[in-house]
Design an enzyme around this catalytic site. Structure first.
Site, PDB file in Angstrom:
ATOM      1  N   ARG A 101      24.715  54.705 -16.405  1.00 32.95           N
ATOM      2  CA  ARG A 101      24.010  55.945 -16.778  1.00 32.95           C
ATOM      3  C   ARG A 101      25.030  57.063 -16.740  1.00 32.95           C
ATOM      4  O   ARG A 101      25.632  57.329 -15.699  1.00 32.95           O
ATOM      5  CB  ARG A 101      22.864  56.234 -15.807  1.00 32.95           C
ATOM      6  N   HIS A 128      18.017  56.405 -24.586  1.00 29.79           N
ATOM      7  CA  HIS A 128      17.483  55.840 -23.336  1.00 29.79           C
ATOM      8  C   HIS A 128      16.708  54.567 -23.698  1.00 29.79           C
ATOM      9  O   HIS A 128      15.481  54.517 -23.627  1.00 29.79           O
ATOM     10  CB  HIS A 128      16.580  56.877 -22.658  1.00 29.79           C
ATOM     11  N   GLN A 131      14.063  52.655 -21.313  1.00 31.83           N
ATOM     12  CA  GLN A 131      12.778  53.323 -21.175  1.00 31.83           C
ATOM     13  C   GLN A 131      11.878  53.030 -22.371  1.00 31.83           C
ATOM     14  O   GLN A 131      10.710  52.668 -22.204  1.00 31.83           O
ATOM     15  CB  GLN A 131      12.989  54.844 -21.054  1.00 31.83           C
ATOM     16  N   ASP A 218       8.548  64.687 -23.080  1.00 28.18           N
ATOM     17  CA  ASP A 218       9.607  64.585 -22.072  1.00 28.18           C
ATOM     18  C   ASP A 218       9.990  66.014 -21.694  1.00 28.18           C
ATOM     19  O   ASP A 218       9.603  66.971 -22.380  1.00 28.18           O
ATOM     20  CB  ASP A 218      10.797  63.810 -22.674  1.00 28.18           C
ATOM     21  N   CYS A 258       8.156  59.536 -19.776  1.00 28.41           N
ATOM     22  CA  CYS A 258       9.103  58.656 -19.065  1.00 28.41           C
ATOM     23  C   CYS A 258       9.275  59.051 -17.606  1.00 28.41           C
ATOM     24  O   CYS A 258       9.709  58.237 -16.800  1.00 28.41           O
ATOM     25  CB  CYS A 258      10.446  58.646 -19.795  1.00 28.41           C
ATOM     26  N   ARG A 286       8.911  49.281 -16.462  1.00 26.76           N
ATOM     27  CA  ARG A 286      10.376  49.279 -16.446  1.00 26.76           C
ATOM     28  C   ARG A 286      10.880  48.047 -15.713  1.00 26.76           C
ATOM     29  O   ARG A 286      11.827  47.390 -16.136  1.00 26.76           O
ATOM     30  CB  ARG A 286      10.912  50.549 -15.752  1.00 26.76           C
TER      31      ARG A 286
HETATM   32  N1   CP Z   1      12.459  57.555 -16.691  1.00 26.97           N
HETATM   33  C1   CP Z   1      13.623  57.397 -16.028  1.00 26.97           C
HETATM   34  O1   CP Z   1      14.617  56.872 -16.534  1.00 26.97           O
HETATM   35  O2   CP Z   1      13.582  57.834 -14.735  1.00 26.97           O
HETATM   36  P1   CP Z   1      14.803  57.998 -13.757  1.00 26.97           P
HETATM   37  O3   CP Z   1      15.637  59.146 -14.244  1.00 26.97           O
HETATM   38  O4   CP Z   1      14.168  58.282 -12.435  1.00 26.97           O
HETATM   39  O5   CP Z   1      15.611  56.733 -13.728  1.00 26.97           O
HETATM   40  N1  NVA Z   2      15.503  63.238 -21.323  1.00 24.12           N
HETATM   41  C1  NVA Z   2      15.569  63.077 -19.892  1.00 24.12           C
HETATM   42  C2  NVA Z   2      15.071  61.735 -19.487  1.00 24.12           C
HETATM   43  C3  NVA Z   2      15.082  61.459 -18.012  1.00 24.12           C
HETATM   44  C4  NVA Z   2      14.658  60.073 -17.663  1.00 24.12           C
HETATM   45  C5  NVA Z   2      16.997  63.289 -19.424  1.00 24.12           C
HETATM   46  O1  NVA Z   2      17.920  62.824 -20.094  1.00 24.12           O
HETATM   47  O2  NVA Z   2      17.198  63.930 -18.392  1.00 24.12           O
END
Ligand code: CP
Ligand code: NVA
Length: 299
Positions: A101, A128, A131, A218, A258, A286
């Site tokens: 990540r 992502h 997700q 989101d 998400c 997930r």
């Molecule tokens: N939705 C999601 O990816 O959550 P986190 O940022 O908590 O991993």
């Molecule tokens: N769009 C958000 C998703 C978090 C799971 C981000 O990138 O922070």
């Protein structure tokens, strides 16, 4: 056989994803007894915060008989400037899979290019995919199929919106995005999706949501955009998913997010806590879907 990565939804075929969903459903029902990760270690290399992605991958790896190793980018030499390509080759000598990540999608591509073990995208600024894989599985669970379904996306054209476009491209459902000017999704991803599915973009949330089976949003400022939060809050006025907006959707419509959610910004409390909301099933999924992914790529 060469290793398989999962950096984008389009790295898998529709058939592969459908098989993966069948396996995830078996796992969720408690009918799966396999331990495909026995003796294997999954590294989780994270440069951003996470609750769901981190915990679901760690628990998933353990449930499949393997071990998970959480590595904060801050504590690795990576954080002091060691090249990603060196990190990739070193980690590949120790572990059998890597979830990453980070910010730039190009870093994930570089990691995957140099790693000799499967690499999974646990979120970048661009996509992502883990997700949205769980989200499409959730739609299948609720409606039996995504065939003929209309998905509305309300808000930022961010990493989630881009991944939804790739999902529409793969599965062929209708995707309607409502984004303010200047906050549209990636143009290239949009144009690719348009070749395969009915995708559209409007500035009017009502237009996107009318008759939709799935209403999705989101946060307005993603991780790394903290400094833009104020300007974004202004730009996104009128994009809050509230009861009035949900009333325009199909009678059996569901609400997805998400998470983490900012109540009172992109979604009202009465929606996320209301009868439409499937957000905690979505979060649970997930785990099941990523276990199926790990079994597929690392098993
Ligand atoms: N939705 C999601 O990816 O959550 P986190 O940022 O908590 O991993
Ligand atoms: N769009 C958000 C998703 C978090 C799971 C981000 O990138 O922070």
């Amino acid at each position: 056989m060469s290793k398989r990565d999962f950096l984008a939804l389009t790295d898998l075929s529709r058939e592969e994803i459908e098989r993966l969903f069948d396996l995830a459903a078996e796992m969720k029902a408690g009918r799966y007894r396999g331990r495909p990760l026995e003796g294997k270690v999954l590294a989780l290399l994270f440069a951003k915060s996470s609750t769901r992605t981190r915990v679901s991958f760690e628990v998933g790896a353990i449930q499949l008989g393997g071990h998970a190793l959480f590595l904060s980018a801050r504590d690795l030499q990576l954080g002091r400037g060691e090249p990603i390509r060196d990190t990739a080759r070193v980690l590949s000598r120790y572990v059998q899979g890597i979830v990453i990540r980070t910010f730039a999608h190009s870093e994930v591509e570089e990691l995957a290019r140099y790693a000799t073990v499967p690499v999974i995208n646990g979120l970048t600024d661009r996509l992502h995919p883990c997700q949205v894989l769980a989200d499409v599985f959730t739609i299948r669970e609720v409606f039996g199929s995504w065939e003929g379904k209309v998905v509305a996306w309300v808000g930022d054209g961010n990493n989630m919106a881009n991944a939804w476009l790739q999902a529409a491209q793969l599965f062929g459902f209708e995707l309607r995005l409502a984004c303010p000017e200047g906050y549209e999704p990636d143009r290239e991803i949009f144009e690719e999706a348009k070749k395969k599915a009915k995708v559209s973009i409007t500035e009017l949330p009502e237009e996107a949501v009318r008759g939709a089976h799935v209403v999705n949003t989101d946060v307005w400022a993603s991780m790394g955009q903290e400094e833009e939060a104020e300007a974004r809050a202004l730009a996104f006025q009128g994009y809050t998913v509230d009861r009035e907006l949900m009333a325009l959707a199909a009678p059996d419509a569901i609400f997805l997010h998400c998470l983490p959610a900012h109540r009172g910004e992109e979604v009202e409390e009465e929606v996320i806590e209301g009868p439409w909301s499937r957000v905690f099933d979505q979060a649970e999924n997930r785990l099941h879907v990523q276990k199926a992914l790990l079994a597929t790529l690392m098993g």
